[in-house]
Design a protein around this motif. Sequence first.
Motif, PDB file in Angstrom:
ATOM      1  N   GLY A  16      63.673  -4.141 -53.403  1.00 34.28           N
ATOM      2  CA  GLY A  16      62.618  -5.151 -53.377  1.00 34.28           C
ATOM      3  C   GLY A  16      61.202  -4.624 -53.205  1.00 34.28           C
ATOM      4  N   PRO A  17      60.929  -3.833 -52.156  1.00 31.74           N
ATOM      5  CA  PRO A  17      59.559  -3.350 -51.967  1.00 31.74           C
ATOM      6  C   PRO A  17      59.048  -2.526 -53.153  1.00 31.74           C
ATOM      7  CG  PRO A  17      60.828  -3.066 -49.954  1.00 31.74           C
ATOM      8  CD  PRO A  17      61.806  -3.491 -51.027  1.00 31.74           C
ATOM      9  N   ALA A  18      59.882  -1.663 -53.699  1.00 28.11           N
ATOM     10  CA  ALA A  18      59.467  -0.836 -54.844  1.00 28.11           C
ATOM     11  C   ALA A  18      59.161  -1.718 -56.053  1.00 28.11           C
ATOM     12  CB  ALA A  18      60.543   0.188 -55.184  1.00 28.11           C
ATOM     13  N   LEU A  19      60.030  -2.703 -56.290  1.00 27.75           N
ATOM     14  CA  LEU A  19      59.803  -3.612 -57.419  1.00 27.75           C
ATOM     15  C   LEU A  19      58.527  -4.425 -57.220  1.00 27.75           C
ATOM     16  CD1 LEU A  19      63.472  -4.830 -57.990  1.00 27.75           C
ATOM     17  CD2 LEU A  19      62.151  -3.299 -59.463  1.00 27.75           C
ATOM     18  N   ALA A  20      58.275  -4.853 -55.990  1.00 30.30           N
ATOM     19  CA  ALA A  20      57.051  -5.618 -55.711  1.00 30.30           C
ATOM     20  C   ALA A  20      55.816  -4.773 -56.021  1.00 30.30           C
ATOM     21  CB  ALA A  20      57.042  -6.080 -54.255  1.00 30.30           C
ATOM     22  N   TYR A  21      55.843  -3.505 -55.611  1.00 32.05           N
ATOM     23  CA  TYR A  21      54.720  -2.613 -55.942  1.00 32.05           C
ATOM     24  C   TYR A  21      54.573  -2.492 -57.457  1.00 32.05           C
ATOM     25  CZ  TYR A  21      54.326  -0.807 -51.129  1.00 32.05           C
ATOM     26  OH  TYR A  21      54.124  -0.671 -49.788  1.00 32.05           O
ATOM     27  N   GLU A  22      55.701  -2.310 -58.141  1.00 33.95           N
ATOM     28  CA  GLU A  22      55.648  -2.108 -59.585  1.00 33.95           C
ATOM     29  C   GLU A  22      55.090  -3.352 -60.291  1.00 33.95           C
ATOM     30  OE1 GLU A  22      58.128   0.103 -63.049  1.00 33.95           O
ATOM     31  OE2 GLU A  22      58.969   0.041 -61.038  1.00 33.95           O
ATOM     32  N   TYR A  23      55.552  -4.526 -59.892  1.00 30.93           N
ATOM     33  CA  TYR A  23      55.117  -5.764 -60.539  1.00 30.93           C
ATOM     34  C   TYR A  23      53.638  -6.060 -60.286  1.00 30.93           C
ATOM     35  CZ  TYR A  23      60.068  -6.696 -61.389  1.00 30.93           C
ATOM     36  OH  TYR A  23      61.365  -6.610 -61.800  1.00 30.93           O
TER      37      TYR A  23
END
Length: 188
Positions: A16-23
């Motif tokens: 989740g945190p990595a995807l949030a940064y990516e998005y």
Amino acid sequence: HGSRTQANAAQAELLGPALAYEYTGKKDSALAEYDRLLAGNELSGETLAKAALLAGNIRFQNGEFDAAAILYQKALDNAGNLPLVRGGAMHGQAAVAIENKDYAAAVNLLEKFIAEFGKRTGDLEDRYEKVEPADPVPTVADALWKLSLVYNQMGYPDKAKATAEKLLKKYGDNSVYVDRAKKLMATL
């Protein structure tokens, strides 16, 4: 069955945190989080494969092709039968080979990718009747395009033309690739 669902949810939550940064366009922060997750032992299986693929894509975009290749292999080793992750990793490996000007490896990887994921036949009647097989990944036309360019780069205009013709036959409904293939064929 319930415990596996919970385990899968817990694995997905770790991303989740990595995807949030990516998005939100924070690729450096996303990469740092993927790297942290990949260095630890928290991720496994398909979730590990997804993290490796996404980290590989960022490394590739940063021009870190060798690091990307290692991550794409890790993604492939853990993807199981997830076509989008397997396909993304294989396509990534081919793109790294092209960037490294290892055209023989690129041809091998792209041909394997197309053989595994290219299900469309180009039969317009079947397509119209909605019985033509669909590709399990959306990037087969791009792989055919890259393959035709690599063949041309290697000095095989006949193979480049045949591949471009296959692209036109099977993906004639994709205006971007139709235009590219026609322009390439005009130069061969």
